[in-house]
Design a protein around this motif. Structure first.
Motif, PDB file in Angstrom:
ATOM      1  N   CYS A  86       0.822  -1.212   0.000  1.00 12.55           N
ATOM      2  CA  CYS A  86       0.000   0.000   0.000  1.00 12.55           C
ATOM      3  C   CYS A  86       0.854   1.261   0.000  1.00 12.55           C
ATOM      4  CB  CYS A  86      -0.942   0.001   1.206  1.00 12.55           C
ATOM      5  SG  CYS A  86      -2.357  -1.101   1.026  1.00 12.55           S
ATOM      6  N   LYS A  87       2.064   1.162   0.546  1.00  9.08           N
ATOM      7  CA  LYS A  87       2.969   2.307   0.543  1.00  9.08           C
ATOM      8  C   LYS A  87       3.611   2.516  -0.822  1.00  9.08           C
ATOM      9  CE  LYS A  87       4.060   1.459   5.404  1.00  9.08           C
ATOM     10  NZ  LYS A  87       5.117   1.031   6.364  1.00  9.08           N
ATOM     11  N   VAL A  88       3.591   1.467  -1.653  1.00  6.14           N
ATOM     12  CA  VAL A  88       4.152   1.547  -3.011  1.00  6.14           C
ATOM     13  C   VAL A  88       3.089   2.003  -4.000  1.00  6.14           C
ATOM     14  CG1 VAL A  88       5.197   0.213  -4.895  1.00  6.14           C
ATOM     15  CG2 VAL A  88       5.882  -0.223  -2.520  1.00  6.14           C
ATOM     16  N   ARG A  89       1.902   1.420  -3.886  1.00  8.06           N
ATOM     17  CA  ARG A  89       0.809   1.788  -4.793  1.00  8.06           C
ATOM     18  C   ARG A  89       0.436   3.254  -4.607  1.00  8.06           C
ATOM     19  NH1 ARG A  89      -2.268  -2.594  -2.308  1.00  8.06           N
ATOM     20  NH2 ARG A  89      -1.622  -4.579  -3.230  1.00  8.06           N
ATOM     21  N   GLY A  90       0.277   3.947  -5.686  1.00  4.33           N
ATOM     22  CA  GLY A  90      -0.090   5.354  -5.619  1.00  4.33           C
ATOM     23  C   GLY A  90       1.125   6.228  -5.439  1.00  4.33           C
ATOM     24  N   ARG A  91       1.943   5.952  -4.423  1.00  6.32           N
ATOM     25  CA  ARG A  91       3.099   6.801  -4.154  1.00  6.32           C
ATOM     26  C   ARG A  91       4.234   6.546  -5.132  1.00  6.32           C
ATOM     27  NH1 ARG A  91       5.766  10.070  -4.513  1.00  6.32           N
ATOM     28  NH2 ARG A  91       7.105  11.243  -3.099  1.00  6.32           N
ATOM     29  N   ARG A  92       4.590   5.279  -5.350  1.00  4.12           N
ATOM     30  CA  ARG A  92       5.682   4.947  -6.259  1.00  4.12           C
ATOM     31  C   ARG A  92       5.166   4.485  -7.625  1.00  4.12           C
ATOM     32  NH1 ARG A  92      10.499   3.566  -4.325  1.00  4.12           N
ATOM     33  NH2 ARG A  92      11.143   4.199  -6.418  1.00  4.12           N
ATOM     34  N   ILE A  93       4.052   3.750  -7.607  1.00  4.56           N
ATOM     35  CA  ILE A  93       3.454   3.247  -8.852  1.00  4.56           C
ATOM     36  C   ILE A  93       2.014   3.743  -8.932  1.00  4.56           C
ATOM     37  CG2 ILE A  93       2.891   1.232 -10.245  1.00  4.56           C
ATOM     38  CD1 ILE A  93       4.937  -0.370  -8.688  1.00  4.56           C
ATOM     39  N   GLY A  94       1.717   4.524  -9.944  1.00  2.00           N
ATOM     40  CA  GLY A  94       0.348   4.973 -10.180  1.00  2.00           C
ATOM     41  C   GLY A  94      -0.286   4.153 -11.299  1.00  2.00           C
ATOM     42  N   MET A  95      -1.610   4.086 -11.290  1.00  5.37           N
ATOM     43  CA  MET A  95      -2.296   3.309 -12.331  1.00  5.37           C
ATOM     44  C   MET A  95      -3.551   4.006 -12.792  1.00  5.37           C
ATOM     45  SD  MET A  95      -3.103  -0.739 -12.510  1.00  5.37           S
ATOM     46  CE  MET A  95      -3.897  -1.457 -13.967  1.00  5.37           C
ATOM     47  N   ILE A  96      -3.707   4.084 -14.101  1.00 10.88           N
ATOM     48  CA  ILE A  96      -4.947   4.546 -14.725  1.00 10.88           C
ATOM     49  C   ILE A  96      -5.700   3.300 -15.148  1.00 10.88           C
ATOM     50  CG2 ILE A  96      -5.963   5.916 -16.570  1.00 10.88           C
ATOM     51  CD1 ILE A  96      -3.240   7.392 -16.760  1.00 10.88           C
ATOM     52  N   PHE A  97      -6.855   3.078 -14.560  1.00 13.83           N
ATOM     53  CA  PHE A  97      -7.598   1.854 -14.831  1.00 13.83           C
ATOM     54  C   PHE A  97      -8.395   1.975 -16.131  1.00 13.83           C
ATOM     55  CE2 PHE A  97      -6.693   1.708 -10.339  1.00 13.83           C
ATOM     56  CZ  PHE A  97      -6.324   0.382 -10.147  1.00 13.83           C
ATOM     57  N   GLN A  98      -8.726   0.822 -16.674  1.00 20.72           N
ATOM     58  CA  GLN A  98      -9.298   0.753 -18.019  1.00 20.72           C
ATOM     59  C   GLN A  98     -10.648   1.444 -18.133  1.00 20.72           C
ATOM     60  OE1 GLN A  98      -9.050  -3.144 -19.650  1.00 20.72           O
ATOM     61  NE2 GLN A  98     -10.254  -2.689 -21.445  1.00 20.72           N
ATOM     62  N   GLU A  99     -11.508   1.285 -17.144  1.00 25.39           N
ATOM     63  CA  GLU A  99     -12.852   1.845 -17.225  1.00 25.39           C
ATOM     64  C   GLU A  99     -13.043   2.860 -16.108  1.00 25.39           C
ATOM     65  OE1 GLU A  99     -15.960   3.424 -17.736  1.00 25.39           O
ATOM     66  OE2 GLU A  99     -15.550   1.980 -19.328  1.00 25.39           O
ATOM     67  N   PRO A 100     -12.982   4.150 -16.415  1.00 19.80           N
ATOM     68  CA  PRO A 100     -13.023   5.165 -15.356  1.00 19.80           C
ATOM     69  C   PRO A 100     -14.331   5.190 -14.573  1.00 19.80           C
ATOM     70  CG  PRO A 100     -13.199   6.195 -17.526  1.00 19.80           C
ATOM     71  CD  PRO A 100     -12.845   4.757 -17.753  1.00 19.80           C
ATOM     72  N   MET A 101     -15.430   4.794 -15.195  1.00 14.32           N
ATOM     73  CA  MET A 101     -16.701   4.855 -14.479  1.00 14.32           C
ATOM     74  C   MET A 101     -16.734   3.859 -13.325  1.00 14.32           C
ATOM     75  SD  MET A 101     -19.336   6.703 -14.398  1.00 14.32           S
ATOM     76  CE  MET A 101     -20.749   6.693 -13.312  1.00 14.32           C
ATOM     77  N   THR A 102     -16.113   2.689 -13.511  1.00 14.76           N
ATOM     78  CA  THR A 102     -16.090   1.698 -12.436  1.00 14.76           C
ATOM     79  C   THR A 102     -14.899   1.909 -11.511  1.00 14.76           C
ATOM     80  OG1 THR A 102     -14.904   0.153 -13.889  1.00 14.76           O
ATOM     81  CG2 THR A 102     -17.299  -0.027 -13.814  1.00 14.76           C
ATOM     82  N   ALA A 103     -13.858   2.615 -11.978  1.00 15.45           N
ATOM     83  CA  ALA A 103     -12.688   2.860 -11.132  1.00 15.45           C
ATOM     84  C   ALA A 103     -12.935   3.985 -10.138  1.00 15.45           C
ATOM     85  CB  ALA A 103     -11.475   3.199 -12.001  1.00 15.45           C
ATOM     86  N   LEU A 104     -13.843   4.913 -10.469  1.00 15.17           N
ATOM     87  CA  LEU A 104     -14.119   6.046  -9.588  1.00 15.17           C
ATOM     88  C   LEU A 104     -15.238   5.691  -8.600  1.00 15.17           C
ATOM     89  CD1 LEU A 104     -14.049   8.980 -12.174  1.00 15.17           C
ATOM     90  CD2 LEU A 104     -12.215   8.228 -10.644  1.00 15.17           C
ATOM     91  N   ASN A 105     -15.171   6.292  -7.417  1.00 18.65           N
ATOM     92  CA  ASN A 105     -16.197   6.093  -6.391  1.00 18.65           C
ATOM     93  C   ASN A 105     -17.423   6.932  -6.763  1.00 18.65           C
ATOM     94  OD1 ASN A 105     -17.805   6.105  -4.066  1.00 18.65           O
ATOM     95  ND2 ASN A 105     -16.038   5.991  -2.704  1.00 18.65           N
ATOM     96  N   PRO A 106     -18.579   6.299  -7.033  1.00 11.09           N
ATOM     97  CA  PRO A 106     -19.733   7.050  -7.527  1.00 11.09           C
ATOM     98  C   PRO A 106     -20.358   7.998  -6.510  1.00 11.09           C
ATOM     99  CG  PRO A 106     -20.357   4.778  -7.075  1.00 11.09           C
ATOM    100  CD  PRO A 106     -18.869   4.854  -6.918  1.00 11.09           C
ATOM    101  N   VAL A 107     -20.071   7.812  -5.213  1.00 12.70           N
ATOM    102  CA  VAL A 107     -20.709   8.650  -4.191  1.00 12.70           C
ATOM    103  C   VAL A 107     -19.718   9.634  -3.563  1.00 12.70           C
ATOM    104  CG1 VAL A 107     -22.456   6.924  -3.677  1.00 12.70           C
ATOM    105  CG2 VAL A 107     -20.316   6.909  -2.380  1.00 12.70           C
ATOM    106  N   MET A 108     -18.598   9.849  -4.231  1.00 11.44           N
ATOM    107  CA  MET A 108     -17.580  10.754  -3.705  1.00 11.44           C
ATOM    108  C   MET A 108     -17.242  11.786  -4.771  1.00 11.44           C
ATOM    109  SD  MET A 108     -13.949   9.559  -2.035  1.00 11.44           S
ATOM    110  CE  MET A 108     -12.949  10.656  -1.042  1.00 11.44           C
ATOM    111  N   LYS A 109     -17.182  13.045  -4.404  1.00 11.48           N
ATOM    112  CA  LYS A 109     -16.850  14.092  -5.363  1.00 11.48           C
ATOM    113  C   LYS A 109     -15.459  13.855  -5.928  1.00 11.48           C
ATOM    114  CE  LYS A 109     -19.815  17.503  -3.089  1.00 11.48           C
ATOM    115  NZ  LYS A 109     -19.866  18.770  -2.313  1.00 11.48           N
ATOM    116  N   VAL A 110     -15.285  14.175  -7.213  1.00 14.94           N
ATOM    117  CA  VAL A 110     -14.030  13.819  -7.873  1.00 14.94           C
ATOM    118  C   VAL A 110     -12.836  14.564  -7.269  1.00 14.94           C
ATOM    119  CG1 VAL A 110     -15.161  13.164 -10.027  1.00 14.94           C
ATOM    120  CG2 VAL A 110     -14.396  15.521  -9.722  1.00 14.94           C
TER     121      VAL A 110
END
Length: 328
Positions: A86-110
């Protein structure tokens, strides 16, 4: 020469099966990627591109295991516990997921979704993180960024959601960015803008980019080097210009022949016959043998070895081995 940022050696990924060998999904994948470099991963759907991306970032589904080696700046990632990953993900390695609609939290402001990673990985307060989120939305060319930061994902277009996904991935200033089909289903002008955004960070920040796509045009425009995957196996690799202008693998030649072109007259679009085999029904020899127009008898019984030609150029094809031995 500087050491590579990302080194993968003999990576294999398989579905765990009790009391026996796992069902192979990816087999013997090796690659290197340095800071400021771009690598394209290309192949048909079902070739294992997204699985490779998930394996690198440590997000394989439950019941799927991996072996081999994945090193980031010399640190082995496969043995790490979840807390350390978890300390590596995001901080050292970022990822753009294939389908943004399912990757984003639908109940949280962007804006809050972008700010969350900044707070978590960079130790910034929420107020400053939200300001950074607006700056990132502006950077990825979303108009009225301050207003859009207060929107929910369903209130944005597909292209805007994809840009939000890029902003989230870039928020923690990762050393390596994995972009899984970041331009799928977007019109050409939006595709161009997104690829330009990624290129800016590679050039200006020294970020390494692994771009996963089925679109050879996107790979040609964005990546210095290219790896071609088929049915979980590495079929060809090298400088993108060399792979696309002088393909050594029949599979790569088939992908290139299937590209739409401006033609005179009514001629059919070329296609590779058949389909990518399921991982539970792989042929005994070369994985492409049942679809390959250049196959010989050995192709159907022998799994070809990876043959390297130097300078990062290589191919997995019995015909290439035969040609090399005849030339020698």
């Amino acid at each position: 020469m500087n050491a590579p940022l990302l080194e993968i050696d003999n990576l294999s990924i398989a579905i765990d099966r009790p009391g026996g060998a796992g069902l192979p999904l990816l087999t013997d994948i090796s690659l290197q990627l340095g800071r400021g470099e771009t690598l394209g991963i290309v192949g048909e759907s079902g070739s294992g591109k997204s699985l490779l991306a998930l394996g690198v970032i440590g997000l394989l589904p439950e019941g799927i295991g991996s072996s081999g080696s994945i090193r980031l700046d010399g640190t082995e990632l496969l043995p790490l516990a979840d807390d350390d990953l978890c300390k590596v993900r995001g901080r050292r390695i970022g990822m753009i997921f294939q389908e943004p609609m399912t990757a984003l939290n639908p109940v949280m402001k962007v804006g809050d979704q972008i700010a969350e990673g900044i707070v978590w990985h960079r130790g910034v307060g929420w107020c400053d993180a939200r300001r950074d989120a607006v700056r990132l939305l502006d950077q990825v060319r979303i108009p009225d960024a301050a207003i859009r930061a207060k929107s929910y994902p369903h209130e944005l277009s597909g292209g805007q959601r994809q840009r939000v996904g890029i902003a989230i991935a870039l928020a923690s200033k990762p050393d390596l960015l994995i972009a899984d089909e970041p331009t799928t289903a977007l019109d050409v002008s939006v595709q161009k803008e997104i690829l330009e955004i990624l290129d800016e960070h590679v050039r200006n920040d020294g970020m390494a980019l692994m771009l996963v796509s089925h679109d050879l045009g996107v790979i040609a425009a964005s990546c210095r080097r290219t790896m071609v995957l088929y049915a979980g196996a590495r079929m060809e690799e090298g400088l993108t210009e060399e792979v696309l202008s002088d393909p050594r693998s029949p599979y790569t030649r088939g992908l290139l022949a299937a590209l739409p072109q401006r033609r005179i007259g009514d001629r059919r679009l070329a296609a590779i016959p058949g389909n990518v085999p399921g991982f539970a029904a792989l042929p005994p020899g070369c994985r492409f043998s049942d679809r390959c127009p250049d196959r010989i008898e050995r192709c159907q019984t022998e799994l070809p070895a990876w043959r390297s030609f130097g300078n990062g150029r290589g191919v997995r094809c019995i015909r290439a081995e035969t040609a090399a031995s005849e030339a020698g």
